[in-house]
Design an enzyme around this catalytic site. Structure first.
Site, PDB file in Angstrom:
ATOM      1  N   HIS A 308       0.857  -1.188   0.000  1.00  0.00           N
ATOM      2  CA  HIS A 308       0.000   0.000   0.000  1.00  0.00           C
ATOM      3  C   HIS A 308       0.888   1.231   0.000  1.00  0.00           C
ATOM      4  O   HIS A 308       1.946   1.237   0.627  1.00  0.00           O
ATOM      5  CB  HIS A 308      -0.880   0.008   1.262  1.00  0.00           C
ATOM      6  CG  HIS A 308      -2.050   0.921   1.164  1.00  0.00           C
ATOM      7  ND1 HIS A 308      -1.951   2.270   1.398  1.00  0.00           N
ATOM      8  CD2 HIS A 308      -3.333   0.677   0.810  1.00  0.00           C
ATOM      9  CE1 HIS A 308      -3.141   2.829   1.223  1.00  0.00           C
ATOM     10  NE2 HIS A 308      -3.988   1.896   0.858  1.00  0.00           N
ATOM     11  N   ASP A 365      -8.020  -5.216  -0.001  1.00  0.00           N
ATOM     12  CA  ASP A 365      -8.492  -6.056  -1.110  1.00  0.00           C
ATOM     13  C   ASP A 365      -8.138  -7.522  -0.945  1.00  0.00           C
ATOM     14  O   ASP A 365      -8.635  -8.367  -1.686  1.00  0.00           O
ATOM     15  CB  ASP A 365      -7.889  -5.537  -2.426  1.00  0.00           C
ATOM     16  CG  ASP A 365      -8.428  -4.152  -2.745  1.00  0.00           C
ATOM     17  OD1 ASP A 365      -7.636  -3.201  -2.784  1.00  0.00           O
ATOM     18  OD2 ASP A 365      -9.656  -4.036  -2.900  1.00  0.00           O
TER      19      ASP A 365
HETATM   20  C1  SDX Z   1      -6.264   0.180  -2.729  1.00  0.00           C
HETATM   21  O1  SDX Z   1      -4.454   4.679  -1.919  1.00  0.00           O
HETATM   22  C2  SDX Z   1      -5.368   4.059  -1.277  1.00  0.00           C
HETATM   23  O2  SDX Z   1      -5.749   4.424  -0.193  1.00  0.00           O
HETATM   24  C3  SDX Z   1      -5.966   2.877  -2.008  1.00  0.00           C
HETATM   25  C4  SDX Z   1      -6.968   2.051  -1.225  1.00  0.00           C
HETATM   26  C5  SDX Z   1      -8.246   2.819  -0.959  1.00  0.00           C
HETATM   27  O3  SDX Z   1      -8.970   2.457  -0.009  1.00  0.00           O
HETATM   28  O4  SDX Z   1      -8.561   3.738  -1.748  1.00  0.00           O
HETATM   29  O5  SDX Z   1      -6.407   1.645   0.003  1.00  0.00           O
HETATM   30  C6  SDX Z   1      -7.387   0.800  -1.997  1.00  0.00           C
HETATM   31  O6  SDX Z   1      -6.052   0.538  -3.854  1.00  0.00           O
HETATM   32  C7  SDX Z   1      -5.376  -0.813  -2.024  1.00  0.00           C
HETATM   33  C8  SDX Z   1      -4.173  -1.276  -2.909  1.00  0.00           C
HETATM   34  C9  SDX Z   1      -4.704  -2.373  -3.854  1.00  0.00           C
HETATM   35  N1  SDX Z   1      -3.654  -2.725  -4.839  1.00  0.00           N
HETATM   36  C10 SDX Z   1      -3.034  -3.917  -4.799  1.00  0.00           C
HETATM   37  O7  SDX Z   1      -3.188  -4.753  -3.900  1.00  0.00           O
HETATM   38  C11 SDX Z   1      -2.098  -4.175  -5.980  1.00  0.00           C
HETATM   39  C12 SDX Z   1      -0.792  -4.773  -5.483  1.00  0.00           C
HETATM   40  N2  SDX Z   1      -0.055  -3.713  -4.732  1.00  0.00           N
HETATM   41  C13 SDX Z   1       0.943  -2.978  -5.474  1.00  0.00           C
HETATM   42  O8  SDX Z   1       0.568  -2.708  -6.817  1.00  0.00           O
HETATM   43  C14 SDX Z   1       1.480  -1.775  -4.686  1.00  0.00           C
HETATM   44  O9  SDX Z   1       1.737  -2.225  -3.420  1.00  0.00           O
HETATM   45  C15 SDX Z   1       0.639  -0.515  -4.589  1.00  0.00           C
HETATM   46  C16 SDX Z   1       0.267   0.011  -5.924  1.00  0.00           C
HETATM   47  C17 SDX Z   1      -0.567  -0.753  -3.780  1.00  0.00           C
HETATM   48  C18 SDX Z   1       1.502   0.509  -3.874  1.00  0.00           C
HETATM   49  O10 SDX Z   1       2.584   0.755  -4.696  1.00  0.00           O
HETATM   50  P1  SDX Z   1       3.693   1.813  -4.313  1.00  0.00           P
HETATM   51  O11 SDX Z   1       3.385   2.558  -3.067  1.00  0.00           O
HETATM   52  O12 SDX Z   1       3.976   2.610  -5.551  1.00  0.00           O
HETATM   53  O13 SDX Z   1       4.869   0.899  -3.915  1.00  0.00           O
HETATM   54  P2  SDX Z   1       6.121   0.728  -4.790  1.00  0.00           P
HETATM   55  O14 SDX Z   1       5.730   0.325  -6.157  1.00  0.00           O
HETATM   56  O15 SDX Z   1       6.995   1.915  -4.585  1.00  0.00           O
HETATM   57  O16 SDX Z   1       6.758  -0.569  -4.086  1.00  0.00           O
HETATM   58  C19 SDX Z   1       7.849  -0.453  -3.228  1.00  0.00           C
HETATM   59  C20 SDX Z   1       8.588  -1.777  -3.413  1.00  0.00           C
HETATM   60  C21 SDX Z   1       8.975  -2.038  -4.871  1.00  0.00           C
HETATM   61  O17 SDX Z   1      10.096  -2.883  -4.835  1.00  0.00           O
HETATM   62  P3  SDX Z   1      11.588  -2.180  -5.000  1.00  0.00           P
HETATM   63  O18 SDX Z   1      11.552  -1.337  -6.259  1.00  0.00           O
HETATM   64  O19 SDX Z   1      11.773  -1.340  -3.742  1.00  0.00           O
HETATM   65  O20 SDX Z   1      12.549  -3.336  -5.085  1.00  0.00           O
HETATM   66  O21 SDX Z   1       7.695  -2.850  -3.036  1.00  0.00           O
HETATM   67  C22 SDX Z   1       7.479  -3.679  -4.169  1.00  0.00           C
HETATM   68  C23 SDX Z   1       7.819  -2.850  -5.397  1.00  0.00           C
HETATM   69  O22 SDX Z   1       8.201  -3.718  -6.469  1.00  0.00           O
HETATM   70  N3  SDX Z   1       6.045  -4.033  -4.136  1.00  0.00           N
HETATM   71  C24 SDX Z   1       5.581  -5.259  -4.350  1.00  0.00           C
HETATM   72  C25 SDX Z   1       4.200  -5.159  -4.153  1.00  0.00           C
HETATM   73  N4  SDX Z   1       3.859  -3.899  -3.844  1.00  0.00           N
HETATM   74  C26 SDX Z   1       5.024  -3.197  -3.832  1.00  0.00           C
HETATM   75  N5  SDX Z   1       6.220  -6.435  -4.679  1.00  0.00           N
HETATM   76  C27 SDX Z   1       5.410  -7.509  -4.824  1.00  0.00           C
HETATM   77  N6  SDX Z   1       4.065  -7.493  -4.638  1.00  0.00           N
HETATM   78  C28 SDX Z   1       3.428  -6.341  -4.313  1.00  0.00           C
HETATM   79  N7  SDX Z   1       2.106  -6.332  -4.150  1.00  0.00           N
END
Ligand code: SDX
Length: 428
Positions: A308, A365
């Site tokens: 998140h 989710d």
């Molecule tokens: C909702 O914003 C809100 O409040 C949203 C929400 C709401 O109520 O409105 O809470 C609802 O949208 C919840 C989120 C639902 N999405 C997912 O579950 C999709 C999977 N999650 C990822 O896509 C991700 O975690 C996000 C999009 C939710 C957050 O992404 P960020 O903050 O941009 O995190 P990031 O991409 O900077 O990740 C940091 C690191 C990265 O690795 P490095 O580059 O540091 O090596 O964490 C890794 C990312 O690759 N990473 C994941 C991951 N999420 C982040 N690796 C594997 N699986 C994941 N799910």
């Protein structure tokens, strides 16, 4: 005037300067950079808005480090446990919990506006039967602008509240009709005497030739789902609504834009994607392979329902959803192997350095898909339920923005990295 300042070097020539600090009620303070460009011809660079407060808001507070979520100051766990969805919608829209009379009047207004204009129902005929419910909802909600645009002056606070109430009232009918249309069943109308969630369920699952008895356990579960998804400060879809609202766009068009933004798998579309992921994993034995793929930078696969932008701790909503999913599965006597995979996947991921280091925890989710599937909703309706719930949050932010007399159009700048000035070749 601010009473705290931060001294920074804020000019290209290294000139010293200071910027005012704004303090909120809770959470991080903010450096006020509104005059940065006009005073120093400098922009702040923050793609993805990781460090940007786009507005003042009094609706929802999230402490991502502590895993805290408050609606108008009330903890989400207490509201999910004890409040009803219409009570929470009122709280988000107007700032205080309603008295018994206020709640009764609000619910009467919701019931009165819950019907769809028969010509709105005819829009559904234009969609293919296999159209995704979110595609239908984007279209139908946006089309409501055509029905109410000429009958509302958004400068009039009373008409703004009427439009916001109309949207909250109509979403169960719009979402319900998006499902019944896809299975070739006639749309059912809302019924007096049923609460918001029970009415939604009877519009989803009732059949024209029989009465439909709503299971109170499922209605109660739906109330919790709607409360947990109602608002979440400046998430992508809410920021979309606010950006559209800042131009003075019709509220129905603004909410349609929010639905479009919510549909993305990185946002509200994740609940549908989680179920697809769990089904693809198939058995607990396949979990290590899935985790390896999620950690592989060269692989686009991510663990859906994990991580998140704000929560770097457990999403408080995920815990309530997990408990509710277990209760509903037990109540229905369903032994869903996907729940076992989800629980095992969570256990393994939370012991894995990659997830621990990046503070990636299950979000709202992660379990909601398992719960909605147990309640009989098809996967493609999961995000539609999220949109149904979030409408009360979206309209609350829409009202808050318009209640701010100083609010003008939102217009971010950019760091231009394109071609310098050049001229069209003469004689070409
Ligand atoms: C909702 O914003 C809100 O409040 C949203 C929400 C709401 O109520 O409105 O809470 C609802 O949208 C919840 C989120 C639902 N999405 C997912 O579950 C999709 C999977 N999650 C990822 O896509 C991700 O975690 C996000 C999009 C939710 C957050 O992404 P960020 O903050 O941009 O995190 P990031 O991409 O900077 O990740 C940091 C690191 C990265 O690795 P490095 O580059 O540091 O090596 O964490 C890794 C990312 O690759 N990473 C994941 C991951 N999420 C982040 N690796 C594997 N699986 C994941 N799910």
């Amino acid at each position: 005037m601010a009473d705290k300042y931060v001294d920074v070097v804020i000019s290209k020539e290294g000139q010293e300067g200071s910027l005012p600090i704004r303090e909120g009620t809770l959470g991080p303070s903010a450096v006020d950079i509104q005059q940065l460009y006009t005073t120093h011809e400098l922009l702040a660079f923050d793609p993805g808005f990781r460090s940007t407060a786009s507005c003042n808001s009094a609706i929802t507070f999230v402490d991502g480090a502590a895993g805290i979520l408050l609606y108008r100051g009330y903890p989400i766990e207490e509201l999910a446990e004890s409040a009803g969805y219409t009570e929470v919608a009122y709280l988000l829209m107007f700032g205080e919990l309603p008295s018994e009379t206020e709640l009764h009047e609000f619910e009467e207004a919701i019931y009165y506006h819950s019907l769809l204009h028969e010509q709105v129902l005819s829009f559904y005929q234009g969609f293919r039967r296999d159209a995704h419910p979110m595609a239908i909802m984007v279209g139908v909600v946006g089309a409501l602008s055509a029905f109410y645009h000429d009958h509302m002056d958004i400068q009039d606070p009373a008409q703004r509240v009427a439009a916001a109430t109309r949207l909250v009232a109509k979403m169960p009918s719009i979402a319900g009709a998006s499902y019944t249309y896809s299975i070739g069943r006639r749309h059912r109308y809302p019924k007096r005497g049923l609460d918001y969630s029970a009415n939604f369920l009877q519009m989803m699952f009732g059949v024209p030739n029989e009465d439909y008895e709503v299971d109170p356990i499922l209605a109660q579960a739906m109330e919790k789902i709607l409360i947990l998804h109602a608002d979440h400060e400046q998430n992508a879809s809410t920021s979309t609504v606010r950006l559209a609202a800042s131009s003075g766009a019709n509220p129905f068009a603004c909410i349609s834009a929010g639905i479009a933004s919510l549909w993305g798998p990185a946002h509200g579309g994740a609940n549908e994607a989680v179920l697809a992921m769990l089904e693809e994993i198939g058995t607990p034995e396949n979990i290590p392979k899935a985790i390896a793929r999620a950690k592989d930078k060269h692989h686009p696969f991510r663990l859906m329902g994990f991580g998140h932008r704000v929560y770097k701790n457990f999403d408080p909503r995920a815990k309530v959803i997990q408990r509710t999913a277990k209760n509903v599965l037990d109540h229905l006597g369903i032994d869903d192997p996907l729940l076992e995979i989800a629980v095992r996947l969570e256990e393994i991921a939370l012991e894995d350095e990659y997830f621990v280091e990046r503070k990636l925890y299950p979000n709202v989710d992660y379990y909601s898909g398992i719960l909605l599937k147990a309640m009989g909703l098809p996967t493609n309706m999961f995000t539609a339920v999220f949109a149904l719930a979030r409408t009360s949050g979206w309209v609350s932010h829409w009202l808050e923005l318009h209640n701010d007399p100083n609010h003008g159009i939102d217009r971010p700048r950019q760091l231009y990295v394109g071609s310098p000035l050049r001229h069209y070749p003469s004689g070409k």
